[in-house]
Design a protein around this motif. Structure first.
Motif, PDB file in Angstrom:
ATOM      1  N   LYS A 168      47.560  12.037  86.133  1.00  0.00           N
ATOM      2  CA  LYS A 168      48.767  12.723  86.579  1.00  0.00           C
ATOM      3  C   LYS A 168      49.894  12.180  85.719  1.00  0.00           C
ATOM      4  CE  LYS A 168      47.193  13.321  91.366  1.00  0.00           C
ATOM      5  NZ  LYS A 168      47.438  12.969  92.794  1.00  0.00           N
ATOM      6  N   VAL A 169      50.129  12.839  84.596  1.00  0.00           N
ATOM      7  CA  VAL A 169      50.995  12.275  83.563  1.00  0.00           C
ATOM      8  C   VAL A 169      52.433  12.108  84.059  1.00  0.00           C
ATOM      9  CG1 VAL A 169      51.864  12.553  81.205  1.00  0.00           C
ATOM     10  CG2 VAL A 169      49.508  13.203  81.758  1.00  0.00           C
ATOM     11  N   TRP A 170      52.942  13.105  84.789  1.00  0.00           N
ATOM     12  CA  TRP A 170      54.320  13.009  85.271  1.00  0.00           C
ATOM     13  C   TRP A 170      54.478  11.834  86.232  1.00  0.00           C
ATOM     14  CZ3 TRP A 170      58.951  14.271  83.891  1.00  0.00           C
ATOM     15  CH2 TRP A 170      60.006  14.218  84.815  1.00  0.00           C
ATOM     16  N   LEU A 171      53.537  11.680  87.148  1.00  0.00           N
ATOM     17  CA  LEU A 171      53.576  10.548  88.076  1.00  0.00           C
ATOM     18  C   LEU A 171      53.457   9.238  87.303  1.00  0.00           C
ATOM     19  CD1 LEU A 171      53.546   9.410  90.981  1.00  0.00           C
ATOM     20  CD2 LEU A 171      51.051   9.692  90.968  1.00  0.00           C
ATOM     21  N   PHE A 172      52.577   9.191  86.336  1.00  0.00           N
ATOM     22  CA  PHE A 172      52.382   7.999  85.511  1.00  0.00           C
ATOM     23  C   PHE A 172      53.677   7.586  84.820  1.00  0.00           C
ATOM     24  CE2 PHE A 172      51.347   6.309  81.231  1.00  0.00           C
ATOM     25  CZ  PHE A 172      50.692   5.143  81.599  1.00  0.00           C
ATOM     26  N   GLU A 173      54.455   8.563  84.359  1.00  0.00           N
ATOM     27  CA  GLU A 173      55.675   8.262  83.615  1.00  0.00           C
ATOM     28  C   GLU A 173      56.861   7.929  84.522  1.00  0.00           C
ATOM     29  OE1 GLU A 173      55.917   7.786  80.552  1.00  0.00           O
ATOM     30  OE2 GLU A 173      54.068   8.634  79.766  1.00  0.00           O
ATOM     31  N   THR A 174      56.866   8.437  85.740  1.00  0.00           N
ATOM     32  CA  THR A 174      58.073   8.324  86.563  1.00  0.00           C
ATOM     33  C   THR A 174      57.956   7.364  87.745  1.00  0.00           C
ATOM     34  OG1 THR A 174      57.415  10.241  87.894  1.00  0.00           O
ATOM     35  CG2 THR A 174      58.817  10.659  85.959  1.00  0.00           C
ATOM     36  N   THR A 175      56.755   7.069  88.201  1.00  0.00           N
ATOM     37  CA  THR A 175      56.642   6.224  89.392  1.00  0.00           C
ATOM     38  C   THR A 175      57.154   4.810  89.129  1.00  0.00           C
ATOM     39  OG1 THR A 175      55.125   5.320  91.061  1.00  0.00           O
ATOM     40  CG2 THR A 175      54.260   5.584  88.826  1.00  0.00           C
ATOM     41  N   PRO A 176      57.925   4.252  90.073  1.00  0.00           N
ATOM     42  CA  PRO A 176      58.347   2.854  89.943  1.00  0.00           C
ATOM     43  C   PRO A 176      57.401   1.900  90.676  1.00  0.00           C
ATOM     44  CG  PRO A 176      59.608   3.886  91.684  1.00  0.00           C
ATOM     45  CD  PRO A 176      58.636   4.928  91.177  1.00  0.00           C
TER      46      PRO A 176
ATOM     47  N   ILE B  81      69.036   0.713  91.283  1.00  0.00           N
ATOM     48  CA  ILE B  81      67.871   0.014  91.839  1.00  0.00           C
ATOM     49  C   ILE B  81      66.590   0.531  91.192  1.00  0.00           C
ATOM     50  CG2 ILE B  81      66.534  -0.389  93.936  1.00  0.00           C
ATOM     51  CD1 ILE B  81      69.186  -0.172  95.498  1.00  0.00           C
ATOM     52  N   TYR B  82      66.535   1.843  90.979  1.00  0.00           N
ATOM     53  CA  TYR B  82      65.351   2.473  90.364  1.00  0.00           C
ATOM     54  C   TYR B  82      65.119   1.936  88.957  1.00  0.00           C
ATOM     55  CZ  TYR B  82      62.435   6.054  88.154  1.00  0.00           C
ATOM     56  OH  TYR B  82      61.441   6.706  87.460  1.00  0.00           O
ATOM     57  N   VAL B  83      66.198   1.813  88.173  1.00  0.00           N
ATOM     58  CA  VAL B  83      66.078   1.308  86.801  1.00  0.00           C
ATOM     59  C   VAL B  83      65.539  -0.125  86.804  1.00  0.00           C
ATOM     60  CG1 VAL B  83      67.371   0.645  84.729  1.00  0.00           C
ATOM     61  CG2 VAL B  83      67.843   2.831  85.842  1.00  0.00           C
ATOM     62  N   VAL B  84      66.087  -0.962  87.680  1.00  0.00           N
ATOM     63  CA  VAL B  84      65.623  -2.348  87.775  1.00  0.00           C
ATOM     64  C   VAL B  84      64.160  -2.388  88.223  1.00  0.00           C
ATOM     65  CG1 VAL B  84      65.930  -4.547  88.976  1.00  0.00           C
ATOM     66  CG2 VAL B  84      67.935  -3.240  88.227  1.00  0.00           C
ATOM     67  N   GLN B  85      63.858  -1.586  89.233  1.00  0.00           N
ATOM     68  CA  GLN B  85      62.499  -1.547  89.752  1.00  0.00           C
ATOM     69  C   GLN B  85      61.523  -1.052  88.685  1.00  0.00           C
ATOM     70  OE1 GLN B  85      62.102   0.901  93.241  1.00  0.00           O
ATOM     71  NE2 GLN B  85      59.983   0.321  93.616  1.00  0.00           N
ATOM     72  N   GLN B  86      61.959  -0.049  87.907  1.00  0.00           N
ATOM     73  CA  GLN B  86      61.086   0.504  86.869  1.00  0.00           C
ATOM     74  C   GLN B  86      60.834  -0.518  85.761  1.00  0.00           C
ATOM     75  OE1 GLN B  86      58.606   2.468  86.267  1.00  0.00           O
ATOM     76  NE2 GLN B  86      59.714   4.404  86.536  1.00  0.00           N
TER      77      GLN B  86
END
Length: 464
Positions: free
Chosen positions: A297-305, A396-401
């Protein structure tokens, strides 16, 4: 003629010849699928089985030469087990034991300190197929009420022929790098049932080309950037001389780029399965689905934190196989964590015998455990829940990612460097920061819960 040409191509691309052979073999699946659609779709099952078997054996010979006999031996032994042992627990255990020992012996006798493309690579895919076949044949002898919906879907009501088992084992769309699929799905493909227009080849060209395009893009990213992030750099004095932050960021980027090697192969191979029809997955909300063989699942792979999100998006069919045939069948233990550990141990030795695999998967288990505790803390804490839905969340998302990508690459160091002396050197250079970080979080969690979760809610959780 072909060998000098392949040498020239591999030199111009800067890639090893076995890797070029592998990519070409996956791409050859597309004309094979087109040939099947145009000329063989309405042919008898025997003709289709012979076509799939011959294409798969040709690809095996092209990549591994005479070593293709390893797969032939295991396919024949598996067929004899089905015929002679029947629907018995003994047959399932014998199949699992023989196929696993054969694979592990292959790992032992061919092991090097580098990642090599050799006959054991497709054989680990084949091993799951053949063991899954024994489970599905065993399930076919049970009462339907005893089976789960997914077991009913895969159960075999009659013993397959040798030609069927060979066609299933050597199907060109899944022989080299996967994906996993059941014999029942393969039988439906051969019967012409996996189509969105009954009696005709499926309208799957556009969905297949979309996956091919996405896979080719991932392959380009890997080909362009991987030379800048080689595994060998970890063992150089230059890497050791870099500042701590640089060594950490290198791990992050190295892992992110390196994983495209797997993503590209799986997504391109999925396109072959879609083109043939094997990827057809019925109708959902009035739309035809083509994700039955999706391994990424490429989109999930790229975006999930989340680390759990990465696992859910990566090597999906293999994880589903382990869940179906290992984790869920250990239900009799009555202990989910034990079933989880056993499943991860199976995945570890299925990948190989290097110490790096054991460290990687044990680290994965620990990271997922800590992440689940952290998610529960966010859910139970009113303060953290408000923060998660506040305007501060993008930050928070950026830090988490960043944390996610960094520590996603951290276990992969051991996975890709294999041997103790290599991965220990890298972890020492970054002061075991991944181990320290998650250990500190794990030990801090009880105190964080006490500070951030109201007393009443803590009591309710304990009562639950």
């Amino acid at each position: 003629m072909a060998a000098p040409l392949l040498e020239t191509v591999s030199e111009s691309l800067g890639s090893p010849e076995p890797a070029v052979r592998l990519i070409l073999s996956i791409l050859i699946g597309y004309p094979c699928a087109l040939l099947y659609r145009r000329l063989l779709f309405h042919q008898p099952a025997t003709v289709i089985h012979l076509f799939h078997r011959s294409r798969g054996l040709a690809l095996a010979a092209f990549n591994f030469g005479s070593q293709l006999y390893h797969s032939v031996v295991c396919v024949l032994v598996q067929f004899l087990m089905l015929r002679l042992m029947g629907r018995t627990v003994t047959a399932v255990l014998s199949s699992f034991t023989f196929q696993m020992i054969y694979l592990l012996a292959g790992y032992y006798y061919t092991a090097t300190e580098e990642y090599d493309i050799k006959w054991t690579m497709p054989h680990c895919v084949l091993m799951l197929k053949l063991v899954g076949l024994s489970f599905d044949y065993y399930d076919g002898g049970k009462e339907p009420s005893q089976l789960s919906p997914e077991q009913k879907k895969a159960a075999l009501l009659s013993v397959p022929s040798l030609l069927e088992v060979c066609g299933f084992s050597y199907f060109y769309g899944g022989f080299l790098v996967g994906p996993q699929f059941t014999l029942r799905s393969y039988q439906r493909l051969v019967a012409g049932e996996l189509t969105d227009c009954p009696g005709k080849p499926p309208n799957s060209v556009v969905p297949a080309m979309k996956r091919f395009g996405l896979g080719f893009l991932c392959l380009l990213i890997y080909a362009i950037f991987s030379p800048y992030y080689p595994d060998s750099y970890y063992q150089t004095a230059e890497y050791e001389a870099q500042p701590f932050w640089y060594r950490c960021v290198f791990i992050l980027l190295w892992a992110k780029i390196g994983l495209y090697k797997y993503v590209s192969c799986w997504v391109i191979a999925e396109g072959v399965c879609i083109l043939s029809g094997l990827g057809y997955n019925g109708v959902v909300d009035g739309k035809h689905q083509w994700d039955a063989c999706a391994n990424m699942k490429v989109w999930l792979f790229e975006t999930t934190p989340l680390f759990s999100g990465t696992i859910a998006s990566f090597n999906i069919n293999t994880n589903a196989w382990v869940a179906r045939h290992v984790f869920k069948r250990l239900k009799f233990l009555g202990n989910k964590p034990l079933s989880h550990v056993t499943s991860l141990f199976f995945l570890t030795i299925w990948h190989g015998l290097h110490s790096g695999y054991f460290l990687c998967f044990s680290m994965e288990f620990f990271i997922i455990t800590v992440e689940r505790q952290a998610q529960a803390l966010v859910r139970d804490s009113p303060l953290l829940t408000r923060l998660a839905s506040s305007p501060l969340y993008p930050f928070i998302y950026v830090v988490q990612q960043f944390i996610h990508w960094l520590f996603m690459g951290y276990p992969l160091v051991a996975f890709c460097l294999f041997t103790y002396d290599k991965w220990l050197k890298v972890y020492s250079s970054v002061y075991f920061c991944g181990h320290v970080f998650f250990l500190v979080v794990y030990l801090s969690m009880p105190y964080l819960r006490k500070a951030l979760v109201p007393k009443k809610e803590r009591k309710d959780k304990k009562q639950e």
